[in-house]
Write an enzyme that holds these catalytic residues in place. Sequence first.
Site, short mmCIF file in Angstrom:
data_model
loop_
_atom_site.label_atom_id
_atom_site.label_comp_id
_atom_site.label_asym_id
_atom_site.label_seq_id
_atom_site.Cartn_x
_atom_site.Cartn_y
_atom_site.Cartn_z
N SER A 1 0.79 -1.37 0.04
CA SER A 1 -0.22 0.20 -0.06
C SER A 1 0.58 1.36 0.03
CB SER A 1 -0.62 0.31 1.21
OG SER A 1 -1.92 -0.99 1.13
N1 SAH Z 1 -0.06 -5.02 3.96
C1 SAH Z 1 0.40 -5.56 2.31
C2 SAH Z 1 -0.44 -5.41 1.89
C3 SAH Z 1 -0.78 -6.42 0.49
S1 SAH Z 1 -1.97 -6.63 -0.95
C4 SAH Z 1 1.53 -4.66 3.23
O1 SAH Z 1 2.28 -4.43 3.18
O2 SAH Z 1 3.15 -5.46 1.63
C5 SAH Z 1 -3.24 -7.91 0.14
C6 SAH Z 1 -2.15 -8.74 1.05
O3 SAH Z 1 -3.61 -9.07 1.38
C7 SAH Z 1 -1.43 -9.53 -0.37
O4 SAH Z 1 -0.44 -10.82 -0.61
C8 SAH Z 1 -2.88 -11.29 -0.63
O5 SAH Z 1 -2.25 -12.53 -1.22
C9 SAH Z 1 -3.26 -11.09 0.23
N2 SAH Z 1 -4.52 -11.73 0.65
C10 SAH Z 1 -5.55 -11.52 0.04
N3 SAH Z 1 -6.67 -12.44 0.16
C11 SAH Z 1 -5.78 -13.19 1.43
C12 SAH Z 1 -7.03 -13.99 2.56
N4 SAH Z 1 -8.02 -14.76 2.03
N5 SAH Z 1 -6.24 -14.71 3.70
C13 SAH Z 1 -4.86 -13.80 3.46
N6 SAH Z 1 -4.13 -13.35 2.82
C14 SAH Z 1 -4.92 -12.70 1.82
#
Ligand code: SAH
Length: 220
Positions: free
Chosen positions: A69
Site C-alpha cells: 500500500s
Molecule cells: N499489507 C500488505 C499489503 C498486501 S496486498 C503490505 O504491506 O505489503 C494484500 C495481501 O493480502 C496480498 O498479499 C494477498 O495475497 C493477501 N490476501 C488476499 N486474500 C487473503 C486472504 N483471504 N487471507 C490472507 N491473505 C490474503
Amino acid sequence: MMDRTPDNTDRVAERARMVEEQIVRRGVKDPRVLSAMRKVPRHLFVPPSHRSYAYADEPLPIGQGQTISQPYIVAFMTEQLRLTGDERVLEIGTGSGYQTAVLAELCDSVFTIEIIAQLGENARKTLDNLGYRNIVYRIGDGYAGWEEKAPFDAIMVTAAPPEIPQPLVRQLAEGGRMIIPVGTISQELILLEKKNGQIKKTSVLPVRFVPMKGKAETDG
Ligand code: SAH
C-alpha cells in the site's frame, strides 16, 4: 529501471520527507505512528526492481499480482487502530510484511495471515532479518481469522472482501477496533468498533485494495 540506491544506505532522510510531505500534511497525527513510519525501512520490503520508488507517494507491485500500500494509507489505517503498546493485533494479508513491521513497532504482538505462501515466507525472512520477534506467522485464508489466538484488541485487513467476514467480528475483543476495506467496484475503508457488545461501523475513506481471495470470493 536501474536501482542506484544500495541496500546498505538506510534512506532515513527519504523517510523523514515521506512522513512530512505525504502523511503529516494529510492529517495523520499520532506521534507513535509517525515515528514508526520514520523508522521502518520500506525499501527493504519492495522488490529490487522498484526499490528506487520505495518512498514515492504510491502503491507498488510486490509480485503475484499483489501490492504494498501507499505509505499514507498504511499510516492512516494504523492510526485508526489507536494502538498504545500492549495490544494483540491480527493482520490479514501479510503481503510484503511492511504493514506488519509498522504494527509490530506499536503493539505487543502481531498475528499475521497470508494466503499466498511465497509472499508470506518472503515477508517472514525480511522481518526476521530486521530483528522483529513479536510476530506470529500463518499461511492460509484469513477469512476465518485465527480462532486459537482470539480475541484480538485490533484487527487490520489489507485485502478487500465484498462484505465484512463475520469470524473477524467475532474474534474482535470487547473495546476492540477493526479497520478493513470493503466492496468490489468501489470500496470504503470501514472502522468497526465493538463496545458493550454493540458493533459500530464508520466509513472513513474511499480506497482501492486488491480483492480478498479464498472464501471471500464466494461472499456478497
Ligand atoms: N499489507 C500488505 C499489503 C498486501 S496486498 C503490505 O504491506 O505489503 C494484500 C495481501 O493480502 C496480498 O498479499 C494477498 O495475497 C493477501 N490476501 C488476499 N486474500 C487473503 C486472504 N483471504 N487471507 C490472507 N491473505 C490474503
